[in-house]
Scaffold this motif. Sequence first.
Motif, mmCIF file in Angstrom:
data_model
loop_
_atom_site.group_PDB
_atom_site.id
_atom_site.type_symbol
_atom_site.label_atom_id
_atom_site.label_comp_id
_atom_site.label_asym_id
_atom_site.label_seq_id
_atom_site.Cartn_x
_atom_site.Cartn_y
_atom_site.Cartn_z
ATOM 1 N N VAL A 73 0.826 -1.211 0.000
ATOM 2 C CA VAL A 73 0.000 0.000 0.000
ATOM 3 C C VAL A 73 0.860 1.262 0.000
ATOM 4 C CG1 VAL A 73 -1.629 1.353 1.387
ATOM 5 C CG2 VAL A 73 -2.019 -1.082 1.029
ATOM 6 N N PHE A 74 1.903 1.288 0.824
ATOM 7 C CA PHE A 74 2.722 2.486 0.950
ATOM 8 C C PHE A 74 3.904 2.509 -0.024
ATOM 9 C CE2 PHE A 74 0.709 2.148 5.170
ATOM 10 C CZ PHE A 74 -0.001 3.345 5.126
ATOM 11 N N ASN A 75 4.009 1.475 -0.858
ATOM 12 C CA ASN A 75 5.023 1.399 -1.906
ATOM 13 C C ASN A 75 6.434 1.570 -1.343
ATOM 14 O OD1 ASN A 75 5.734 0.950 -4.536
ATOM 15 N ND2 ASN A 75 5.568 3.083 -5.145
ATOM 16 N N TRP A 76 6.731 0.837 -0.248
ATOM 17 C CA TRP A 76 8.051 0.924 0.353
ATOM 18 C C TRP A 76 9.099 0.241 -0.502
ATOM 19 C CZ3 TRP A 76 5.944 -0.583 5.785
ATOM 20 C CH2 TRP A 76 5.379 0.537 6.368
ATOM 21 N N ILE A 77 8.712 -0.749 -1.267
ATOM 22 C CA ILE A 77 9.623 -1.398 -2.206
ATOM 23 C C ILE A 77 9.043 -1.140 -3.595
ATOM 24 C CG2 ILE A 77 10.682 -3.564 -2.942
ATOM 25 C CD1 ILE A 77 10.376 -4.576 -0.088
ATOM 26 N N PRO A 78 9.510 -0.114 -4.263
ATOM 27 C CA PRO A 78 8.877 0.301 -5.525
ATOM 28 C C PRO A 78 9.079 -0.665 -6.681
ATOM 29 C CG PRO A 78 10.821 1.624 -5.079
ATOM 30 C CD PRO A 78 10.612 0.742 -3.882
ATOM 31 N N PHE A 79 9.869 -1.716 -6.498
ATOM 32 C CA PHE A 79 10.111 -2.659 -7.577
ATOM 33 C C PHE A 79 8.814 -3.296 -8.060
ATOM 34 C CE2 PHE A 79 11.198 -6.986 -9.028
ATOM 35 C CZ PHE A 79 11.928 -6.629 -10.143
ATOM 36 N N PHE A 80 7.891 -3.571 -7.150
ATOM 37 C CA PHE A 80 6.637 -4.198 -7.527
ATOM 38 C C PHE A 80 5.461 -3.238 -7.468
ATOM 39 C CE2 PHE A 80 9.006 -8.019 -6.167
ATOM 40 C CZ PHE A 80 8.990 -8.659 -7.383
ATOM 41 N N GLY A 81 5.723 -1.944 -7.499
ATOM 42 C CA GLY A 81 4.654 -0.961 -7.422
ATOM 43 C C GLY A 81 3.925 -0.781 -8.744
ATOM 44 N N GLN A 82 3.013 0.179 -8.753
ATOM 45 C CA GLN A 82 2.197 0.470 -9.936
ATOM 46 C C GLN A 82 3.079 0.900 -11.108
ATOM 47 O OE1 GLN A 82 -1.036 -0.010 -10.303
ATOM 48 N NE2 GLN A 82 -1.091 0.776 -12.370
ATOM 49 N N ASN A 83 4.102 1.697 -10.853
ATOM 50 C CA ASN A 83 4.982 2.144 -11.935
ATOM 51 C C ASN A 83 5.697 0.965 -12.580
ATOM 52 O OD1 ASN A 83 4.249 4.764 -11.412
ATOM 53 N ND2 ASN A 83 6.015 5.151 -10.095
ATOM 54 N N TRP A 84 6.110 0.010 -11.767
ATOM 55 C CA TRP A 84 6.782 -1.162 -12.300
ATOM 56 C C TRP A 84 5.846 -1.936 -13.215
ATOM 57 C CZ3 TRP A 84 5.733 -6.406 -11.731
ATOM 58 C CH2 TRP A 84 6.716 -7.267 -12.206
ATOM 59 N N GLU A 85 4.600 -2.108 -12.785
ATOM 60 C CA GLU A 85 3.625 -2.822 -13.609
ATOM 61 C C GLU A 85 3.432 -2.108 -14.940
ATOM 62 O OE1 GLU A 85 -0.048 -3.287 -11.539
ATOM 63 O OE2 GLU A 85 0.880 -4.349 -9.873
ATOM 64 N N GLU A 86 3.289 -0.801 -14.892
ATOM 65 C CA GLU A 86 3.060 -0.026 -16.114
ATOM 66 C C GLU A 86 4.271 -0.121 -17.045
ATOM 67 O OE1 GLU A 86 0.713 1.682 -18.645
ATOM 68 O OE2 GLU A 86 0.051 1.231 -16.608
ATOM 69 N N ARG A 87 5.482 -0.055 -16.481
ATOM 70 C CA ARG A 87 6.691 -0.170 -17.310
ATOM 71 C C ARG A 87 6.782 -1.541 -17.974
ATOM 72 N NH1 ARG A 87 9.305 2.047 -12.750
ATOM 73 N NH2 ARG A 87 10.273 0.033 -12.394
ATOM 74 N N LYS A 88 6.455 -2.600 -17.213
ATOM 75 C CA LYS A 88 6.508 -3.941 -17.792
ATOM 76 C C LYS A 88 5.463 -4.118 -18.884
ATOM 77 C CE LYS A 88 9.181 -6.819 -16.643
ATOM 78 N NZ LYS A 88 10.471 -7.018 -17.312
ATOM 79 N N ILE A 89 4.280 -3.572 -18.675
ATOM 80 C CA ILE A 89 3.238 -3.642 -19.709
ATOM 81 C C ILE A 89 3.720 -2.953 -20.973
ATOM 82 C CG2 ILE A 89 0.947 -2.783 -20.347
ATOM 83 C CD1 ILE A 89 0.141 -3.285 -17.391
ATOM 84 N N GLN A 90 4.284 -1.753 -20.834
ATOM 85 C CA GLN A 90 4.787 -1.024 -21.999
ATOM 86 C C GLN A 90 5.930 -1.781 -22.669
ATOM 87 O OE1 GLN A 90 3.284 1.506 -23.360
ATOM 88 N NE2 GLN A 90 1.800 1.465 -21.690
ATOM 89 N N GLN A 91 6.785 -2.414 -21.872
ATOM 90 C CA GLN A 91 7.885 -3.197 -22.428
ATOM 91 C C GLN A 91 7.351 -4.360 -23.258
ATOM 92 O OE1 GLN A 91 10.438 -4.954 -19.475
ATOM 93 N NE2 GLN A 91 11.514 -6.215 -20.991
ATOM 94 N N TYR A 92 6.361 -5.083 -22.732
ATOM 95 C CA TYR A 92 5.797 -6.215 -23.470
ATOM 96 C C TYR A 92 5.078 -5.773 -24.739
ATOM 97 C CZ TYR A 92 6.936 -9.246 -19.541
ATOM 98 O OH TYR A 92 7.594 -9.956 -18.571
ATOM 99 N N ILE A 93 4.409 -4.649 -24.670
ATOM 100 C CA ILE A 93 3.740 -4.120 -25.863
ATOM 101 C C ILE A 93 4.776 -3.768 -26.919
ATOM 102 C CG2 ILE A 93 2.446 -2.141 -26.764
ATOM 103 C CD1 ILE A 93 0.832 -2.194 -24.142
ATOM 104 N N LYS A 94 5.859 -3.131 -26.478
ATOM 105 C CA LYS A 94 6.923 -2.739 -27.400
ATOM 106 C C LYS A 94 7.578 -3.969 -28.034
ATOM 107 C CE LYS A 94 9.102 0.953 -25.980
ATOM 108 N NZ LYS A 94 10.082 1.837 -25.309
ATOM 109 N N GLU A 95 7.827 -4.995 -27.209
ATOM 110 C CA GLU A 95 8.423 -6.231 -27.732
ATOM 111 C C GLU A 95 7.495 -6.905 -28.731
ATOM 112 O OE1 GLU A 95 9.309 -8.641 -24.359
ATOM 113 O OE2 GLU A 95 10.997 -7.392 -23.732
ATOM 114 N N GLU A 96 6.216 -6.940 -28.426
ATOM 115 C CA GLU A 96 5.237 -7.563 -29.322
ATOM 116 C C GLU A 96 5.148 -6.797 -30.639
ATOM 117 O OE1 GLU A 96 3.098 -10.752 -30.197
ATOM 118 O OE2 GLU A 96 4.035 -10.448 -28.250
ATOM 119 N N ASN A 97 5.173 -5.469 -30.568
ATOM 120 C CA ASN A 97 5.134 -4.656 -31.785
ATOM 121 C C ASN A 97 6.384 -4.860 -32.633
ATOM 122 O OD1 ASN A 97 2.635 -3.597 -31.256
ATOM 123 N ND2 ASN A 97 3.429 -1.754 -30.258
#
Length: 104
Positions: A73-97
Amino acid sequence: MELNKPNNSEFEQYQIAKKQVEELKGFYSHLASFVLVNGILILINFRYSPNHIFFFWTFGSWGIGLLFHAIRVFNWIPFFGQNWEERKIQQYIKEENSKTNTYE
C-alpha cells in the motif's frame, strides 16, 4: 449546450487516486482488526494461561501479513509498485510490436 467533462488523463488520474484511497482504507481496516483481535488474544492468554504464551503465533504470522500489506500500500519497495507494472506492460507491448514489425 456543452457539458463539462474531464478529459481522459484527468479521469485516469482520478481513478488511480480513488484506487489508492481504497487500498489505504483496506490497510487501515486490516490494521484495526489486527490490533483488536490480538489485544483480545493477549488478554485471554494472560488471564487464563499465563504460563503458556500462545498469542505470539497469531501476532507473528498475522503481523507478517500486515507488513506485506503495508509494503504494497505504501510502496516501500517500488520494484513491484504500480509504476513497475506499467513499465513492464509497456515493455511487453513494445516487444510484441517489434516482433510483428519484423515479419512484415
